[in-house]
Design a protein around this motif. Structure first.
Motif, PDB file in Angstrom:
ATOM      1  N   VAL A   1      72.548  75.633  64.067  1.00  0.00           N
ATOM      2  CA  VAL A   1      73.839  75.817  64.938  1.00  0.00           C
ATOM      3  C   VAL A   1      74.837  76.505  63.920  1.00  0.00           C
ATOM      4  O   VAL A   1      75.640  77.855  64.201  1.00  0.00           O
ATOM      5  N   LYS A   2      74.986  76.186  62.719  1.00  0.00           N
ATOM      6  CA  LYS A   2      75.666  76.804  61.773  1.00  0.00           C
ATOM      7  C   LYS A   2      75.875  78.139  61.652  1.00  0.00           C
ATOM      8  O   LYS A   2      76.497  79.091  61.782  1.00  0.00           O
ATOM      9  N   VAL A   3      74.406  78.982  61.380  1.00  0.00           N
ATOM     10  CA  VAL A   3      73.984  80.181  61.475  1.00  0.00           C
ATOM     11  C   VAL A   3      74.089  80.852  62.627  1.00  0.00           C
ATOM     12  O   VAL A   3      74.688  82.225  62.345  1.00  0.00           O
ATOM     13  N   LEU A   4      74.134  80.389  63.795  1.00  0.00           N
ATOM     14  CA  LEU A   4      74.446  81.021  64.956  1.00  0.00           C
ATOM     15  C   LEU A   4      76.012  81.037  65.048  1.00  0.00           C
ATOM     16  O   LEU A   4      76.404  82.248  65.589  1.00  0.00           O
ATOM     17  N   ASN A   5      76.687  80.049  64.762  1.00  0.00           N
ATOM     18  CA  ASN A   5      78.105  80.308  64.885  1.00  0.00           C
ATOM     19  C   ASN A   5      78.726  81.422  63.909  1.00  0.00           C
ATOM     20  O   ASN A   5      79.497  82.058  64.283  1.00  0.00           O
ATOM     21  N   GLU A   6      78.080  81.237  62.542  1.00  0.00           N
ATOM     22  CA  GLU A   6      78.552  82.344  61.543  1.00  0.00           C
ATOM     23  C   GLU A   6      78.349  83.862  62.212  1.00  0.00           C
ATOM     24  O   GLU A   6      78.935  84.929  62.043  1.00  0.00           O
ATOM     25  N   LEU A   7      76.939  83.947  62.757  1.00  0.00           N
ATOM     26  CA  LEU A   7      76.678  85.076  63.395  1.00  0.00           C
ATOM     27  C   LEU A   7      77.846  85.710  64.352  1.00  0.00           C
ATOM     28  O   LEU A   7      78.150  86.597  64.399  1.00  0.00           O
ATOM     29  N   GLN A   8      78.270  84.624  65.318  1.00  0.00           N
ATOM     30  CA  GLN A   8      79.306  85.188  66.219  1.00  0.00           C
ATOM     31  C   GLN A   8      80.633  85.193  65.635  1.00  0.00           C
ATOM     32  O   GLN A   8      81.565  85.272  66.333  1.00  0.00           O
ATOM     33  N   GLY A   9      81.031  84.735  64.481  1.00  0.00           N
ATOM     34  CA  GLY A   9      82.133  85.170  63.920  1.00  0.00           C
ATOM     35  C   GLY A   9      82.840  83.685  63.853  1.00  0.00           C
ATOM     36  O   GLY A   9      84.035  83.681  63.513  1.00  0.00           O
ATOM     37  N   TYR A  10      82.436  82.650  64.216  1.00  0.00           N
ATOM     38  CA  TYR A  10      82.794  81.278  64.396  1.00  0.00           C
ATOM     39  C   TYR A  10      82.954  80.428  62.992  1.00  0.00           C
ATOM     40  O   TYR A  10      82.046  80.875  62.119  1.00  0.00           O
ATOM     41  N   TYR A  11      83.525  79.511  62.898  1.00  0.00           N
ATOM     42  CA  TYR A  11      83.588  78.551  61.603  1.00  0.00           C
ATOM     43  C   TYR A  11      82.324  77.952  61.400  1.00  0.00           C
ATOM     44  O   TYR A  11      82.049  76.789  62.222  1.00  0.00           O
TER      45      TYR A  11
ATOM     46  N   TRP B   1      93.965  83.193  61.342  1.00  0.00           N
ATOM     47  CA  TRP B   1      93.341  82.082  61.599  1.00  0.00           C
ATOM     48  C   TRP B   1      91.858  81.681  60.559  1.00  0.00           C
ATOM     49  O   TRP B   1      91.754  80.782  60.268  1.00  0.00           O
ATOM     50  N   GLU B   2      91.418  82.716  60.361  1.00  0.00           N
ATOM     51  CA  GLU B   2      90.330  82.541  59.462  1.00  0.00           C
ATOM     52  C   GLU B   2      90.591  81.754  58.049  1.00  0.00           C
ATOM     53  O   GLU B   2      89.810  81.113  57.539  1.00  0.00           O
ATOM     54  N   VAL B   3      91.687  82.226  57.609  1.00  0.00           N
ATOM     55  CA  VAL B   3      92.405  81.169  56.266  1.00  0.00           C
ATOM     56  C   VAL B   3      92.675  79.901  56.590  1.00  0.00           C
ATOM     57  O   VAL B   3      92.341  78.878  56.277  1.00  0.00           O
ATOM     58  N   GLY B   4      93.336  79.662  58.025  1.00  0.00           N
ATOM     59  CA  GLY B   4      93.983  78.109  58.314  1.00  0.00           C
ATOM     60  C   GLY B   4      92.996  77.491  58.907  1.00  0.00           C
ATOM     61  O   GLY B   4      93.105  76.359  58.563  1.00  0.00           O
ATOM     62  N   ARG B   5      91.995  77.888  59.390  1.00  0.00           N
ATOM     63  CA  ARG B   5      90.935  77.087  59.872  1.00  0.00           C
ATOM     64  C   ARG B   5      90.168  75.978  59.115  1.00  0.00           C
ATOM     65  O   ARG B   5      89.791  75.078  59.487  1.00  0.00           O
ATOM     66  N   GLU B   6      90.199  76.816  57.757  1.00  0.00           N
ATOM     67  CA  GLU B   6      89.443  75.865  56.722  1.00  0.00           C
ATOM     68  C   GLU B   6      90.153  74.512  56.242  1.00  0.00           C
ATOM     69  O   GLU B   6      89.434  73.528  55.859  1.00  0.00           O
ATOM     70  N   ALA B   7      91.242  74.647  56.755  1.00  0.00           N
ATOM     71  CA  ALA B   7      91.845  73.014  56.468  1.00  0.00           C
ATOM     72  C   ALA B   7      92.582  72.299  57.801  1.00  0.00           C
ATOM     73  O   ALA B   7      93.792  71.695  57.651  1.00  0.00           O
ATOM     74  N   ILE B   8      92.010  73.003  58.778  1.00  0.00           N
ATOM     75  CA  ILE B   8      92.716  72.362  60.046  1.00  0.00           C
ATOM     76  C   ILE B   8      92.345  70.784  60.202  1.00  0.00           C
ATOM     77  O   ILE B   8      93.665  70.244  60.814  1.00  0.00           O
TER      78      ILE B   8
END
Length: 360
Positions: free
Chosen positions: A130-140, A174-181
């Motif tokens: 799931v993680k690698v598919l999310n990363e492929l699609q640009g998700y966290y 958002w890519e920076v902010g989501r890491e500490a959501i």
């Protein structure tokens, strides 16, 4: 020359392709692979085994590049570098057919990817996929529920707009902010969400908490996501997962082995053979399954059927690689070496021949 090829290292792709040697064992294995890849949809698993340093990670990486066919920095196609090394004309033609099928490769070391996932680890193989598919699609990738939120926005055409609003409101991406959501950026998220969707900030504050509470993932829902992705790319498109060091990750956990089999089977069924799973392990499939004394015969049979293509690399492969990669000479070289040897042989005797009875 790198002593060990790392699956996730992209720094020396050109050299790794140029230096690759297709040994006799590899050629035999590739023949079995192309038979399945071009003609079958049921057996979508490939098990590559061999001792440490035998070249299994290198082969995994080469296959991922050839089937993906993304251009290198030099503008070359990987298949045009690797396939001419294969002397069997029919196999080379079959590999070219395989490379011509539109596809994308996801290549990763499963132990490294598993390291950075938060939450429950009840189904680790599924979590990593799931993680690698999310990363492929640009998700966290590191938090599945945040990726699920992004996926839902994307499904309704709001993701890019929300990202723009988040940047406007908070002055950072958002890519920076989501890491500490879950901690520092709750207010930042609520403000951006409220503005973008024109809702009260109190309602926006509840959204991510609800997504987190409701977040569930199963092998079936993951396979549906994969199907959705490959369907968006075209009717013949394939998505191939290349998993390095699966044997080490499975270890003595028979449940992980069964999860891998279920993953491959579900992908095959739902995606109609357009999603493949390639894995490496130090032990071949028979030895790996032999470790699980209490696994049902039916389960063992299903695993063997799913990973029908098995490539085993042996010590003979290493010798063959050394001969072709280090010792083989170009046409003009033997004559030049002979002249040097004729001139230096007496000096060599002096340097390397010692007193009687000693090692030379």
């Amino acid at each position: 020359i790198e002593g060990v090829i790392k699956a996730d290292d992209d720094r020396n792709l050109q050299t790794e392709l140029d230096e690759y040697v297709a040994t006799r064992d590899v050629v035999r294995g590739l023949g079995r692979f192309t038979d399945c890849y071009l003609k079958e949809t049921a057996s979508n698993g490939v098990w590559i085994s061999g001792f440490f340093g035998s070249g299994k990670s290198h082969l995994l990486k080469i296959l991922s590049l050839v089937l993906d066919e993304r251009l290198l920095a030099t503008g070359q196609r990987p298949s045009n570098i690797v396939l001419p090394k294969i002397e069997d004309a029919m196999l080379q033609a079959d590999l070219r057919k395989a490379a011509a099928i539109p596809a994308q490769s996801i290549l990763f070391n499963i132990d490294q990817k598993f390291d950075g996932i938060g939450g429950d680890h009840g189904a680790p193989i599924l979590e990593v996929f799931v993680k690698v598919l999310n990363e492929l699609q640009g998700y966290y990738g590191n938090q599945g529920y945040i990726a699920e939120f992004e996926h839902r926005l994307a499904q309704h055409g709001h993701l890019e707009g929300f990202k723009a609003t988040y940047l406007e409101v908070n002055g950072k991406t958002w890519e920076v902010g989501r890491e500490a959501i879950s901690t520092a950026t709750k207010v930042a998220f609520s403000e951006a969400y409220a503005k973008h969707f024109n809702v009260a900030q109190s309602e926006a504050a509840r959204v991510m908490g609800e997504v987190r509470a409701d977040y569930r993932v199963s092998i079936e829902t993951f396979a549906q996501r994969v199907k959705q992705y490959i369907d968006s790319k075209g009717p013949t498109f394939r998505l191939n997962f290349f998993v390095d060091e699966i044997g080490q990750f499975i270890g003595q956990h028979s449940q992980r082995m069964l999860n891998l089999q279920t993953m491959a089977e579900t992908l095959s069924t739902i995606c109609d053979g357009r999603a493949w799973v390639f894995v490496t392990s130090q032990a071949n499939l028979e030895v790996t399954l032999g470790e699980f004394k209490h696994m049902a015969a039916q389960d063992i049979s299903k695993i063997k059927g799913r990973f029908k293509t098995q490539l085993t690399l042996a010590s003979a492969d290493v010798l063959e690689v050394i001969q072709k990669r280090l010792l083989a000479k170009r046409e003009a070289e033997p004559e030049a070496l002979t002249k040097i040897y004729d001139h230096e042989k007496d000096n060599m005797n002096t340097l390397f021949r010692f007193s009687d009875g000693s090692v030379q």
